[in-house]
Each structure stands twice: as structure tokens, then as C-alpha cells.
Design a protein around this motif. Structure first.
Motif, mmCIF file in Angstrom:
data_model
loop_
_atom_site.group_PDB
_atom_site.id
_atom_site.type_symbol
_atom_site.label_atom_id
_atom_site.label_comp_id
_atom_site.label_asym_id
_atom_site.label_seq_id
_atom_site.Cartn_x
_atom_site.Cartn_y
_atom_site.Cartn_z
ATOM 1 N N THR A 57 0.953 -1.243 0.153
ATOM 2 C CA THR A 57 -0.119 0.301 0.044
ATOM 3 C C THR A 57 0.902 1.274 -0.046
ATOM 4 N N LEU A 58 1.960 1.222 -0.844
ATOM 5 C CA LEU A 58 2.804 2.460 -0.871
ATOM 6 C C LEU A 58 2.311 3.540 -1.108
ATOM 7 N N ILE A 59 1.484 3.732 -2.309
ATOM 8 C CA ILE A 59 0.989 4.956 -2.643
ATOM 9 C C ILE A 59 -0.204 5.562 -1.923
ATOM 10 N N ASP A 60 -0.886 4.685 -1.168
ATOM 11 C CA ASP A 60 -1.723 5.256 -0.039
ATOM 12 C C ASP A 60 -0.891 6.244 0.839
ATOM 13 N N MET A 96 0.422 9.392 -1.217
ATOM 14 C CA MET A 96 -0.554 10.321 -1.873
ATOM 15 C C MET A 96 -1.732 10.442 -1.042
ATOM 16 N N GLY A 97 -1.766 9.582 0.038
ATOM 17 C CA GLY A 97 -3.249 9.621 0.892
ATOM 18 C C GLY A 97 -4.277 8.832 0.009
ATOM 19 N N GLY A 98 -5.375 8.251 0.774
ATOM 20 C CA GLY A 98 -6.357 7.569 0.336
ATOM 21 C C GLY A 98 -6.264 6.071 0.533
ATOM 22 N N THR A 142 9.628 7.440 -2.673
ATOM 23 C CA THR A 142 9.262 8.739 -2.663
ATOM 24 C C THR A 142 7.997 8.632 -3.526
ATOM 25 N N PRO A 143 6.995 9.718 -3.924
ATOM 26 C CA PRO A 143 5.907 9.477 -4.824
ATOM 27 C C PRO A 143 6.051 9.396 -6.218
ATOM 28 N N SER A 144 5.326 8.696 -7.141
ATOM 29 C CA SER A 144 5.512 7.955 -8.229
ATOM 30 C C SER A 144 5.637 8.814 -9.338
ATOM 31 N N ARG A 145 6.512 8.706 -10.262
ATOM 32 C CA ARG A 145 6.398 9.398 -11.418
ATOM 33 C C ARG A 145 6.971 8.376 -12.421
#
Length: 332
Positions: free
Chosen positions: A137-140, A143-145, A296-299
Motif C-alpha cells: 500500500t505504498l501509494i496510499d 498520496m493519501g487515500g 518517494t511519490p511516483s513518476r
């Protein structure tokens, strides 16, 4: 004499007025200085206060409702590996094992899946490769959510129904933008289940809506953190990071050749037993072989290698970073 006295008095009066005016000006300067000091101090306090609030928000972003992952750990049907944290596809007798750590909101993971999906399914169908999927659940967190968590739970529910592979592919093929927490809505996950024949049943709906496997997903994510991986996707073939060699980046064709060579016993990454190297899909041992990218957040990265989400398998990933054909940059 009286004129001289009058002149002296006038001069004294003028001096007194000038002195009073000067004194008043000095007092006014002092008041202005004090006011400016107070304004600046208030501004600093305001900025610090805002920074504190933002820090608290950032610290809590992505944590979601802890009740979402509370409760007993219920592993999906057939889960395998250390602590039953892996969902395995392919034939059990396959000599090579691909271990994949993925997040359904991760753009780099989508890139990896889009580039390698057909090759993986072909090798599975031939009985040459089995895949252990670990859901995180890395993106949660970045980025939140709650889309990473709820998407993973829904995939685990699909595993209970014997439809994991089909639903797993559907989720990545329909992945929303990273900032769009569409998978945080059960209605969207149920809508996509309608694309998999026989999956949208009352049992599946109950499993999704009640978050039956939320705690299991949370435990899988903890194992990901304990493995010291740098991001998603992290992809290991028999314990070895397939994107570690940037000078000779892996491609779907090279993956196929390595697995086929391993099946023939002629060397290659698939030649060694996978259970020994990966601890039956657990995080131990896998971490040693995974120089993935940063969290870090994803690009996204272009060129078929993927963007790694907060991750990189050494192949170009999303912010994180992604694993694709081996060219992108880290990102999650």
C-alpha cells in the motif's frame, strides 16, 4: 532689555518646541519599531504553526482509517510463503519463481505489467514459471487515500473466488491516475469485477465491502518495509533482482530466455531452486537482492521500462520508481 528678554524667550520656546517634536519623533520610531517586531513575530509564529499543521497532515497522509486494517489477519485462499503473504499463480512444479511486490495504484507497476504480462502468462502456461504476488500500500502512504489497500483486498477476495489472475490484470489495465483514489471506492472495484466472468457474486461483494483481507494486506505491507525494498514494483527471479544490472537491462525476451534456460538446467537465473532463495515468497533474503529505488511519490518513466512508484526495481519505476524494461528512473 525687555526686547532682548523677549527674543531670548522666543528662542527658548522654539528650542523647546523642536526638542518636543524630536522627542515625539523618537517615541514614534520606537512605537513603529515595536509594532514591526510584533508583526514579524506574529508572522513567524503563524508560519511555524502552519508548518506544524502541514507536518501533521503529511505525517498522517495515507494512514487512512486504522479501523480499515484492524481485526484478525485473514489470508486469502491458497496464500503461500512466509506467513502466507503471497498469492501464487502458475504451476507448482515450475522450476523458476518470480516474486513481485506490487501496488495497484503504482504507475510503475502498471508499466511493468503492461510490458511483461504476456510473457509471464506464456511461461506460466508452459509450466516453466510460477509467480508469487505480494500486495503493498505504498501509494496510499505517499498520496493519501485507501485505493492501494482496498484494491489489494479486492484482489485477495478474487483469489478466494479462484479469479485472482484475471482480476489482477483488470485492475492494472484500468488503473486510474496516481492522484485519483478511484480504487478507494468499493463501487469502482465491484464495477471492474463485472469484467471477470463469474467473479461478481454476493460472496465477493461481501468480502470487498467488509474489507475481509485488509489486515492481511497491512501485514504484507509491513513485510515489504521489513525487506528494505526501495519501491514498487520490486521483481525478483529466484531471489535475484531482475533489474539490478542497468548495463544489461532485462527485457521480456531475456526473461523468457532465462526461465527457459533454467528449465533445461543450462544455467540462467531460473536454474536454482526458488524456495531456497526467496524463503517461499517471504521478505527475508529477497531484500538482499533488491537494490530498488527510493520511497518517494511516483513518476513514470518512458520507453517501456516503466515508472517506478516510490520504488524502483532497478528498472525505471514510479515515484518511487518503476520496473519496466530497465531504462526509466526511480520514482512511487
Amino acid at each position: 532689555m525687555s526686547e532682548k528678554n523677549d527674543g531670548a524667550n522666543r528662542d527658548a520656546t522654539k528650542r523647546s518646541a523642536r526638542e518636543r517634536l524630536q522627542a515625539e519623533r523618537e517615541r514614534q520610531k520606537t512605537r513603529d519599531k515595536r509594532r514591526r517586531t510584533l508583526i514579524v513575530a506574529a508572522a513567524v509564529v503563524g508560519v511555524l504553526g502552519l508548518a506544524t499543521v502541514v507536518g501533521v497532515i503529511a505525517a498522517n497522509a495515507g494512514k487512512g482509517d486504522k479501523s480499515d486494517s484492524a481485526g484478525p489477519v485473514v489470508a486469502p485462499s491458497g496464500a503461500t510463503g512466509k506467513d502466507a503473504l503471497a498469492i501464487r499463480t502458475g504451476k507448482p512444479e515450475a522450476k523458476s519463481t518470480l516474486t513481485v511486490w506490487e501496488d495497484f495504484r503504482c504507475p510503475a507497476c502498471k508499466s511493468f505489467e503492461d510490458n511483461y504480462r504476456d510473457t509471464i502468462h506464456e511461461l506460466e502456461a508452459k509450466g516453466l514459471l510460477k509467480v508469487d504476488y505480494h500486495l503493498v500500500t505504498l501509494i496510499d502512504g505517499n498520496m493519501g487515500g485507501s485505493g492501494s489497500l482496498k484494491g489489494a483486498n479486492a484482489a485477495a477476495c478474487a483469489q478466494d473466488a479462484g479469479k485472482f489472475t484475471e482480476y489482477h490484470d483488470i485492475l492494472f489495465q484500468n488503473q486510474p491516475e496516481e492522484v485519483d483514489d478511484a480504487y478507494g471506492k468499493n463501487a469502482k472495484l465491484l464495477e471492474l469485477a463485472g469484467k471477470v466472468e463469474g467473479l461478481d457474486t454476493p460472496e465477493f461483494r461481501t468480502c470487498v465491502e467488509e474489507g475481509t483481507h485488509n489486515s492481511w494486506v497491512a501485514k504484507s505491507h509491513e513485510a515489504f518495509g521489513a525487506g528494505n525494498f526501495r519501491g514498487t514494483p520490486t521483481v525478483l527471479l529466484d531471489g535475484k533482482d531482475i533489474f539490478a544490472d542497468q548495463a544489461n537491462p532485462l527485457t521480456p525476451q531475456k526473461l523468457k530466455e532465462q526461465v527457459e534456460a533454467g528449465a533445461k538446467g543450462s544455467g540462467g537465473a531460473g536454474a536454482k531452486g526458488s524456495e531456497k532463495d526467496t524463503g517461499k515468497g517471504g521478505a527475508q533474503g529477497e531484500a538482499k537482492a533488491s537494490p530498488s529505488a527510493s520511497r518517494t511519490p511516483s513518476r513514470s518513466a518512458s520507453g517501456g521500462s516503466g515508472s517506478r512508484s516510490d520504488s524502483s526495481s532497478g528498472s525505471g519505476t514510479s515515484n518511487g520508481t518503476g520496473s519496466g524494461a530497465g531504462n526509466g528512473s526511480a520514482g512511487g
